[in-house]
Design a protein around this motif. Structure first.
Motif, PDB file in Angstrom:
ATOM      1  N   GLU A   1      29.236  46.659  39.530  1.00  0.00           N
ATOM      2  CA  GLU A   1      30.492  46.256  38.899  1.00  0.00           C
ATOM      3  C   GLU A   1      31.505  47.385  39.024  1.00  0.00           C
ATOM      4  OE1 GLU A   1      32.694  44.055  38.202  1.00  0.00           O
ATOM      5  OE2 GLU A   1      31.408  42.979  36.773  1.00  0.00           O
TER       6      GLU A   1
ATOM      7  N   PRO B   1      34.909  49.257  37.210  1.00  0.00           N
ATOM      8  CA  PRO B   1      35.487  49.361  35.864  1.00  0.00           C
ATOM      9  C   PRO B   1      36.859  48.711  35.737  1.00  0.00           C
ATOM     10  CG  PRO B   1      35.644  51.466  37.003  1.00  0.00           C
ATOM     11  CD  PRO B   1      34.812  50.568  37.871  1.00  0.00           C
TER      12      PRO B   1
ATOM     13  N   ARG C   1      39.779  45.775  37.859  1.00  0.00           N
ATOM     14  CA  ARG C   1      40.013  44.812  38.937  1.00  0.00           C
ATOM     15  C   ARG C   1      41.308  45.214  39.630  1.00  0.00           C
ATOM     16  NH1 ARG C   1      40.274  38.133  38.653  1.00  0.00           N
ATOM     17  NH2 ARG C   1      40.616  37.827  40.911  1.00  0.00           N
TER      18      ARG C   1
ATOM     19  N   ALA D   1      35.198  40.217  36.854  1.00  0.00           N
ATOM     20  CA  ALA D   1      33.951  40.833  36.390  1.00  0.00           C
ATOM     21  C   ALA D   1      32.793  39.860  36.545  1.00  0.00           C
ATOM     22  CB  ALA D   1      34.088  41.251  34.925  1.00  0.00           C
ATOM     23  N   GLY D   2      31.673  40.386  37.034  1.00  0.00           N
ATOM     24  CA  GLY D   2      30.466  39.590  37.193  1.00  0.00           C
ATOM     25  C   GLY D   2      30.336  38.874  38.511  1.00  0.00           C
TER      26      GLY D   2
ATOM     27  N   LYS E   1      32.776  43.164  45.359  1.00  0.00           N
ATOM     28  CA  LYS E   1      32.238  44.348  44.686  1.00  0.00           C
ATOM     29  C   LYS E   1      31.586  45.303  45.695  1.00  0.00           C
ATOM     30  CE  LYS E   1      33.368  42.954  40.567  1.00  0.00           C
ATOM     31  NZ  LYS E   1      33.917  41.626  40.894  1.00  0.00           N
TER      32      LYS E   1
ATOM     33  N   ALA F   1      25.816  49.367  35.613  1.00  0.00           N
ATOM     34  CA  ALA F   1      26.804  48.695  36.463  1.00  0.00           C
ATOM     35  C   ALA F   1      26.192  47.682  37.428  1.00  0.00           C
ATOM     36  CB  ALA F   1      27.585  49.741  37.260  1.00  0.00           C
TER      37      ALA F   1
ATOM     38  N   LEU G   1      24.866  44.618  39.263  1.00  0.00           N
ATOM     39  CA  LEU G   1      24.918  43.157  39.210  1.00  0.00           C
ATOM     40  C   LEU G   1      23.775  42.526  39.986  1.00  0.00           C
ATOM     41  CD1 LEU G   1      28.744  42.680  39.889  1.00  0.00           C
ATOM     42  CD2 LEU G   1      27.590  42.556  37.678  1.00  0.00           C
TER      43      LEU G   1
END
Length: 390
Positions: free
Chosen positions: A11, A13, A15, A30-31, A36, A381, A383
């Motif tokens: 991830e 911190p 966008r 996020a996610g 990423k 962090a 994913l």
């Protein structure tokens, strides 16, 4: 020997959204995996080599995506690295070519991690593995996003200059309003930052050949520092025509330069004055050095690109490469400023992150990339995690 490779999608911190003529640059919500960065750890003989690359697709000119990088490492490159020496770079590069050609971002993150591991094994900086240092500090360029409101572009440019001491700006161009609007934008930014700042323009292939010639001529009274990749990546004849009509304004290749073969073709066509090398685009430090050799033979200086969005690991890989090129063979400044804190601190770095000072950054002196990973931050962090073993 390489025992295990760990691959992490991490991830960010923040966008980041930016506008280019050829599409958007968006790290995604996020996610979401798409957009990423991919972090790699190569375990070999008691050392762990680390690297990170963010594939800039979708919405831009490199085909790799986050998912394709993970798949290439998990299914093809990774299994063929297990059992090899971290020092067998040429054999590994040949394997990349034979097993799965292309995929420069996947190749880059592995190549950089191998150099980090080598440096740690030998107790030397990565730059020592690439020929040694010619420069200890690297001047930085700030890439200014397109915006519908010129006040937004001016504010970004002034922040770069006033807050960080940046001395080279690159304005994105080729917006929907045409090249005349690009000229007006350039004039306004020039008035805002003054005459001492170098300002280049990057249309990201969004101009035609006639547009490019007209725009460059119109910008000359405002001291345009260079123009980067105004037309399509395969239009070497168009680039050469623009260069013949540039009246001394340097022309830089970016989208046209992915491979050593691209470098040779550009040199033979006398199409450009400068090569822009981005590690995620060319496949890492090993091919970057080979392209640099082609450039040296052709008398073409080098520029180092790539935003390195909130990734000090990516930024420092580029810094070590830049350090090995003599200043007289470089052009402008390096673009990886966004990996050094202006839009957010990289949470994955526990120690070693350098600071921007007067528009430049010092290259770390520690082993490998010179950075210490924060393992807890990486775990937080993550994913997606994949592991490649024997």
């Amino acid at each position: 020997m390489i025992e295990r490779i760990e691959v992490f999608v991490t991830e960010l911190p923040i966008r980041l959204k930016r506008i280019f003529s050829s599409g958007s640059y968006d790290t995604g919500p996020a996610g979401q995996l798409l957009g990423k960065p991919v972090f790699v750890k190569i375990h070999a003989d008691g050392v762990v080599g680390c690297a990170q690359i963010r594939p800039i697709s979708p919405g831009h000119f490199v085909a790799d995506t986050t998912q394709s990088v993970v798949a290439a490492i998990k299914e093809i490159y990774g299994p063929n690295l297990i059992g090899r020496s971290i020092f067998d770079i040429e054999a590994i590069t040949e394997m990349f070519d034979l097993r799965l050609a292309g995929n420069p971002a996947a190749r880059a993150v592995l190549d950089i991690a191998l150099h980090d591991a080598q440096g740690k094994a030998l107790g030397v900086p990565a730059s020592s593995l690439l020929g040694g240092r010619c420069q200890d500090t690297i001047p930085l360029e700030w890439s200014v996003s397109l915006a519908d409101d010129i006040a937004v572009m001016i504010a970004e440019a002034k922040r770069a200059v006033d807050e960080f001491g940046i001395k080279v700006l690159c304005l994105k161009a080729a917006g929907k309003k045409g090249w005349r609007e690009d000229v007006r934008n350039f004039e306004q930014v020039r008035k805002a930052v003054g005459d001492d700042i170098v300002i280049g323009v990057d249309p990201n292939t969004g101009w035609t050949v006639p547009d490019s010639i007209a725009a460059m001529e119109a910008m000359r009274p405002f001291d345009v520092g260079y123009v980067e990749q105004p037309v399509g990546r395969r239009d070497l004849a168009g680039l050469a025509e623009i260069r013949r009509n540039a009246h001394g304004v340097p022309l830089m290749a970016d989208e046209s330069l992915f491979t050593i073969e691209d470098a040779t073709a550009l040199a033979e066509a006398k199409a450009v004055d400068v090569f822009c090398i981005k590690l995620y685009k060319v496949g890492g430090l090993t091919p970057a050095r080979k392209i640099a050799a082609v450039a040296q033979g052709a008398g073409i200086p080098l520029n180092c690109g790539g935003l390195a969005t909130v990734s000090t690991f990516e930024a420092m890989a580029a810094a070590h490469f830049c350090a090995t090129i003599p200043a007289r063979r470089t052009f402008g400044a390096a673009e990886f400023v966004f990996g050094l804190g202006p839009i957010g601190r990289d949470p994955l770095v526990a120690e070693g992150a350098p600071q921007i000072r007067d528009g430049a950054v010092a290259v770390p002196q520690g082993p490998g990339l010179g950075l210490i990973l924060d393992e807890a931050a990486l775990e937080k962090a993550t994913l997606l995690r994949e592991v490649v073993t024997r």
